[in-house]
Scaffold this motif. Structure first.
Motif, mmCIF file in Angstrom:
data_model
loop_
_atom_site.group_PDB
_atom_site.id
_atom_site.type_symbol
_atom_site.label_atom_id
_atom_site.label_comp_id
_atom_site.label_asym_id
_atom_site.label_seq_id
_atom_site.Cartn_x
_atom_site.Cartn_y
_atom_site.Cartn_z
ATOM 1 N N GLU A 103 0.791 -1.224 0.000
ATOM 2 C CA GLU A 103 0.000 0.000 0.000
ATOM 3 C C GLU A 103 0.835 1.291 0.000
ATOM 4 O OE1 GLU A 103 -3.675 0.057 2.321
ATOM 5 O OE2 GLU A 103 -3.329 -2.070 2.768
ATOM 6 N N PRO A 104 1.847 1.428 0.871
ATOM 7 C CA PRO A 104 2.645 2.657 0.786
ATOM 8 C C PRO A 104 3.337 2.814 -0.565
ATOM 9 C CG PRO A 104 2.986 1.576 2.900
ATOM 10 C CD PRO A 104 2.238 0.606 2.036
ATOM 11 N N ALA A 105 3.785 1.699 -1.133
ATOM 12 C CA ALA A 105 4.427 1.765 -2.453
ATOM 13 C C ALA A 105 3.442 2.220 -3.518
ATOM 14 C CB ALA A 105 5.003 0.396 -2.825
ATOM 15 N N ALA A 106 2.195 1.760 -3.417
ATOM 16 C CA ALA A 106 1.175 2.191 -4.370
ATOM 17 C C ALA A 106 0.909 3.679 -4.240
ATOM 18 C CB ALA A 106 -0.116 1.398 -4.146
ATOM 19 N N ALA A 107 0.855 4.176 -2.998
ATOM 20 C CA ALA A 107 0.636 5.606 -2.772
ATOM 21 C C ALA A 107 1.803 6.433 -3.294
ATOM 22 C CB ALA A 107 0.423 5.873 -1.287
ATOM 23 N N LEU A 108 3.002 5.884 -3.199
ATOM 24 C CA LEU A 108 4.200 6.626 -3.596
ATOM 25 C C LEU A 108 4.426 6.612 -5.107
ATOM 26 C CD1 LEU A 108 6.680 8.208 -2.592
ATOM 27 C CD2 LEU A 108 7.863 6.011 -2.300
ATOM 28 N N TRP A 109 4.195 5.461 -5.730
ATOM 29 C CA TRP A 109 4.567 5.316 -7.141
ATOM 30 C C TRP A 109 3.412 5.007 -8.094
ATOM 31 C CZ3 TRP A 109 8.326 2.013 -4.165
ATOM 32 C CH2 TRP A 109 9.474 2.734 -3.835
ATOM 33 N N GLY A 110 2.223 4.784 -7.563
ATOM 34 C CA GLY A 110 1.102 4.474 -8.444
ATOM 35 C C GLY A 110 0.675 5.664 -9.293
ATOM 36 N N GLU A 204 5.073 11.384 -0.856
ATOM 37 C CA GLU A 204 5.894 10.832 0.217
ATOM 38 C C GLU A 204 5.180 10.920 1.562
ATOM 39 O OE1 GLU A 204 9.821 12.412 0.287
ATOM 40 O OE2 GLU A 204 10.327 11.669 -1.715
ATOM 41 N N GLU A 205 4.475 12.023 1.793
ATOM 42 C CA GLU A 205 3.698 12.154 3.031
ATOM 43 C C GLU A 205 2.571 11.132 3.061
ATOM 44 O OE1 GLU A 205 2.406 16.052 4.420
ATOM 45 O OE2 GLU A 205 3.850 16.935 3.020
ATOM 46 N N ALA A 206 1.945 10.925 1.917
ATOM 47 C CA ALA A 206 0.853 9.955 1.841
ATOM 48 C C ALA A 206 1.353 8.558 2.178
ATOM 49 C CB ALA A 206 0.228 9.975 0.449
ATOM 50 N N ALA A 207 2.512 8.192 1.610
ATOM 51 C CA ALA A 207 3.071 6.860 1.846
ATOM 52 C C ALA A 207 3.486 6.693 3.305
ATOM 53 C CB ALA A 207 4.263 6.625 0.920
ATOM 54 N N ALA A 208 4.150 7.713 3.861
ATOM 55 C CA ALA A 208 4.588 7.635 5.264
ATOM 56 C C ALA A 208 3.389 7.589 6.204
ATOM 57 C CB ALA A 208 5.481 8.825 5.600
ATOM 58 N N GLY A 209 2.376 8.394 5.919
ATOM 59 C CA GLY A 209 1.181 8.393 6.750
ATOM 60 C C GLY A 209 0.447 7.070 6.686
ATOM 61 N N LEU A 210 0.437 6.469 5.516
ATOM 62 C CA LEU A 210 -0.235 5.182 5.354
ATOM 63 C C LEU A 210 0.501 4.090 6.120
ATOM 64 C CD1 LEU A 210 -2.444 3.492 4.113
ATOM 65 C CD2 LEU A 210 -1.199 3.503 1.942
#
Length: 230
Positions: A103-110, A204-210
């Protein structure tokens, strides 16, 4: 409670499906029923009722059961039958190992398209309405939908299939939280924040927050399971 009537399994839909008589398709149907909360932990899956309702042989059904057992969706108990699983602490840890990788990877690179954002915003609005109405099951549904949508940003059918399996097992875990109805409500605002960060391009904030979100959710589930078993 035994499960497996024709009505519960939407026999009409099954018979029109192109893969209706394959073990993989049966496993998919049962997995979706688990993800939808229609098959609950401890429910017995009647081999006779299911084979009749689905119009398949018992051997084909057993293949589907084997697939689901490998995914920790069902449990075989000798001389008793097959039951929808009741995940424990180790299953929860494995669920979150997978989720933290995907999930964090999807938020970061999707690929965050306007259409994907609109869909996610509609989901969190639904979650907010469910929270305001005190509709716990609807909050859980919206939560599942949002996390599936996040993985959908990858554009990978294989990852979405994996996420479907993970979310089906998550649904079984949610039953353990029935005595903590506020479990889902506290994550609604976090989901809103996640979508806002994606909208603003703060990937990056989205991925870290997730990731922090997943850590908190796992810790709470494990603590609750420990209290229940103690």
């Amino acid at each position: 409670m035994a499960v497996g009537t024709a009505a519960e399994l939407d026999r009409g839909t099954m018979r029109t499906a192109g893969h209706a008589h394959t073990a993989a398709w049966i496993a998919t149907v049962l997995r979706r029923r688990i993800a939808a909360g229609e098959l609950t932990p401890g429910s017995k899956l009647s081999e006779q009722a299911l084979s009749t309702a689905l119009g398949v042989s018992r051997n084909t059904l057993r293949e589907a059961f084997s697939t689901l057992a490998g995914e920790s969706m069902v449990t075989r108990i000798p001389n008793r039958g097959v039951f929808v699983a009741s995940p424990g602490a180790e299953e929860v840890r494995e669920i979150y190992r997978i989720r933290r990788m995907i999930e964090p990877a999807a938020a970061l690179w999707g690929e965050v398209t306007p259409e994907a954002l609109a869909d996610m915003e509609a989901i969190v609005e639904r979650a907010q309405a469910a929270r305001d109405a005190g509709a716990v099951a609807d909050m859980a549904d919206a939560n599942q939908a949002l996390h599936s949508a996040v993985v959908g940003l990858t554009g990978s059918a294989s990852l979405l299939m994996l996420m479907d399996r993970v979310l089906a097992e998550m649904r079984l875990v949610f039953h353990a939280m029935a005595s903590a109805p506020d479990f889902h409500s506290q994550y609604v605002d976090r989901n809103v924040q996640l979508v806002e960060r994606l909208r603003a391009g703060r990937r990056e904030e989205a991925a870290a927050g997730l990731r922090a979100y997943l850590d908190s959710s796992e810790a709470e589930l494990l603590e609750h399971l420990a209290d229940e078993s103690g």
